[in-house]
Design a protein around this motif. Structure first.
Motif, short mmCIF file in Angstrom:
data_model
loop_
_atom_site.label_atom_id
_atom_site.label_comp_id
_atom_site.label_asym_id
_atom_site.label_seq_id
_atom_site.Cartn_x
_atom_site.Cartn_y
_atom_site.Cartn_z
N THR A 192 -75.67 31.79 -13.28
CA THR A 192 -75.41 31.07 -14.86
C THR A 192 -74.09 31.59 -15.57
O THR A 192 -74.62 32.91 -16.55
N GLY A 193 -73.04 30.67 -15.70
CA GLY A 193 -72.03 31.34 -16.45
C GLY A 193 -71.51 29.71 -17.57
O GLY A 193 -72.63 29.21 -18.05
N THR A 194 -70.61 29.56 -17.46
CA THR A 194 -69.52 28.88 -18.78
C THR A 194 -68.92 28.06 -18.21
O THR A 194 -67.58 29.13 -17.73
N GLY A 195 -68.31 27.34 -18.10
CA GLY A 195 -67.65 26.10 -17.23
C GLY A 195 -66.38 26.45 -18.04
O GLY A 195 -66.74 26.14 -19.71
N ALA A 196 -65.06 26.13 -17.94
CA ALA A 196 -64.23 25.85 -18.40
C ALA A 196 -62.93 24.88 -17.11
O ALA A 196 -62.89 24.96 -16.57
N GLY A 204 -63.64 30.55 -20.38
CA GLY A 204 -65.09 30.08 -19.71
C GLY A 204 -65.90 31.34 -19.58
O GLY A 204 -65.56 32.76 -19.48
N ARG A 205 -66.90 31.87 -18.36
CA ARG A 205 -67.64 32.97 -18.41
C ARG A 205 -67.98 32.75 -16.63
O ARG A 205 -68.92 32.24 -16.18
N ASP A 206 -67.06 32.84 -15.80
CA ASP A 206 -66.96 32.48 -14.35
C ASP A 206 -67.76 33.21 -14.01
O ASP A 206 -67.53 34.72 -13.22
N PRO A 207 -68.48 32.31 -13.29
CA PRO A 207 -69.55 32.50 -11.96
C PRO A 207 -69.62 32.99 -11.09
O PRO A 207 -70.18 33.78 -9.73
N ILE A 208 -68.46 32.20 -10.34
CA ILE A 208 -67.89 33.02 -9.11
C ILE A 208 -67.39 34.08 -8.99
O ILE A 208 -67.70 34.83 -7.88
N ILE A 248 -63.61 25.81 -13.64
CA ILE A 248 -65.04 26.45 -13.15
C ILE A 248 -66.35 26.34 -13.38
O ILE A 248 -66.50 25.41 -14.40
N PRO A 249 -67.02 26.40 -12.31
CA PRO A 249 -68.43 25.62 -12.95
C PRO A 249 -69.11 26.80 -13.76
O PRO A 249 -69.03 27.87 -13.56
N ASP A 250 -70.11 26.21 -14.09
CA ASP A 250 -71.31 26.50 -14.73
C ASP A 250 -72.19 27.03 -13.91
O ASP A 250 -72.67 28.47 -14.47
N VAL A 251 -72.59 26.91 -12.60
CA VAL A 251 -73.57 27.83 -12.44
C VAL A 251 -72.92 28.32 -10.28
O VAL A 251 -71.99 27.09 -9.72
N VAL A 252 -73.46 29.25 -10.13
CA VAL A 252 -73.07 29.77 -8.50
C VAL A 252 -74.60 29.95 -7.83
O VAL A 252 -75.70 30.58 -8.41
N GLY A 285 -70.76 38.40 -18.65
CA GLY A 285 -70.87 37.41 -19.17
C GLY A 285 -71.96 36.83 -18.43
O GLY A 285 -72.17 35.28 -19.59
N CYS A 286 -72.23 36.73 -17.55
CA CYS A 286 -72.90 35.21 -16.77
C CYS A 286 -74.49 36.28 -16.58
O CYS A 286 -75.16 37.57 -16.90
#
Length: 390
Positions: A192-196, A204-208, A248-252, A285-286
């Protein structure tokens, strides 16, 4: 006791074909084998074999009397696969198929039951027949059968099982002592990150990005944390995250499997995956976590029992039809039995004689040579009878 079960199995082959083709037409998924179980019970009743229902849809039967006991096991469930064989007796259940040969396994144990019942008075002990549900799905029907007393009252001195093998020629049986198949754990990650906006990744904080690095990082367990003399596999099989080119998604989410022969390696890997997932994702940051669905233990064949079964096979079919099996990182819930009592599991060749290769297990075109059931049923009956006589 030496009985020519091979000859009798030849005579029973037309009946085995009928049984197998019925089972093949009406496959049922793991722990849903209601009609399959009823079919088995009906056939056992016709043979005057005593049985009881166990583990929901499983069937536990007994033949013979006495203090000595051996067990034989067959799995009865099918797979969520749409059949593409074109056979006249192909599955009539949409999206479900006996693509792992459990229809042949069940048929061979039913045929062995008939042959053993015919010689019940001279067996010198009890043969337990385990028609087991749910081999294809964690927690595995074997664990439920054991929990409900399948290996008690009386306790078998050994259990035998087999699996059809499309890689080997029809009628060949292959054995290996010690580790045969690996443990198998299912792995599920959530990062889980932060989408942007894709044009502003710094917001953001890229979970990918974290997932991509994590996939590589986790392989360090295999290359740097594991004793290289202990086989192990860690494979990521699925990655899902995002739905657009500019977000950029919130979750991967990731999925994968862990397999090994060694309990110590398995337990070390569990701790590593949980710790390193959390720590590595935090570098980006995830938040990262992994859910480990602990599945089947490794299948360990007892050396003495395997040597015995191999000797029976050579005596029954000749040295030329008995081979060595190379251990695989596959998984089998027969492994649960092998951690309770001495066990031997062998592979039975099912590749047609005129074919250099055939579709493998779990393939929608899987179609083994039915004559393999002559060998398999005869060997099941032979190892049970001879084990009791010794």
């Amino acid at each position: 006791m030496k009985i020519d079960f091979g000859k009798r199995a030849q005579e029973l082959f037309p009946a085995m074909q009928t049984l197998r083709r019925h089972l093949h037409q009406y496959p049922e998924l793991s722990f849903q084998e209601v009609e399959t179980s009823a079919f088995i019970q009906h056939h056992l009743s016709g043979l005057s074999v005593d049985y009881r229902v166990i583990a929901g849809t499983g069937v536990l039967a007994h033949i013979g009397k006495g203090s000595k006991c051996v067990a034989l096991r067959a799995d009865i469930d099918a797979l969520p696969i749409t059949e593409e064989t074109g056979l006249e007796f192909a599955s009539r259940t949409d999206g479900v198929m006996h693509a792992c040969g459990h229809d042949t396994h069940t048929t061979m144990l039913l045929a062995a039951a008939q042959m053993l019942k015919e010689h019940e008075s001279s067996l010198g002990g009890v043969v337990k027949l385990l028609f087991q549900p749910g081999e294809e799905k964690v927690p595995g029907g074997a664990s439920l059968m054991i929990a409900e007393g399948a290996l008690t009252d009386p306790i078998p001195s050994v259990i035998f099982g087999q699996h059809i093998n499309p890689a080997s020629p029809v009628g060949e049986v292959s054995f290996v002592s010690g580790p045969m198949m690996a443990s198998a754990d299912e792995l599920y990650w959530t990062i889980t990150g932060t989408g942007a906006h894709a044009a502003q990744p710094h917001l953001g904080r890229d979970p990918i990005f974290a997932a991509a690095g994590l996939i590589h990082h986790l392989q360090s367990f295999i290359t740097r944390r594991r004793n290289p003399l202990e086989p192990a596999v860690l494979t990521i099989t699925s990655i899902h995250g995002g739905s657009a080119t500019n977000i950029i998604p919130d979750v991967v989410e990731l999925k994968g499997t862990l397999r090994t022969f060694a309990t110590s390696v398995r337990e070390d890997a569990w701790a590593f995956l949980e710790e390193q997932t959390k720590q590595y994702c935090s570098l980006h940051g995830c938040d990262g976590s992994v859910h480990i669905l602990k599945g089947y233990p490794p299948l360990i064949n007892d050396e003495q029992s395997t040597d015995f079964a191999r000797t029976v096979a050579v005596s029954s079919f000749g040295e030329h039809r008995v081979a060595a099996f190379e251990p695989k990182m596959w998984a089998e819930d027969f492994s649960f039995y092998s951690h309770h009592i001495p066990a031997c599991f062998w592979m039975l060749g099912g590749r047609p004689a005129d074919t250099a290769a055939m579709p493998g297990l779990h393939n929608p075109k899987f179609s083994p040579d039915e004559t393999a059931m002559i060998t398999g049923s005869a060997l099941l009956a032979s190892v049970a009878a001879e084990a009791l006589s010794r």
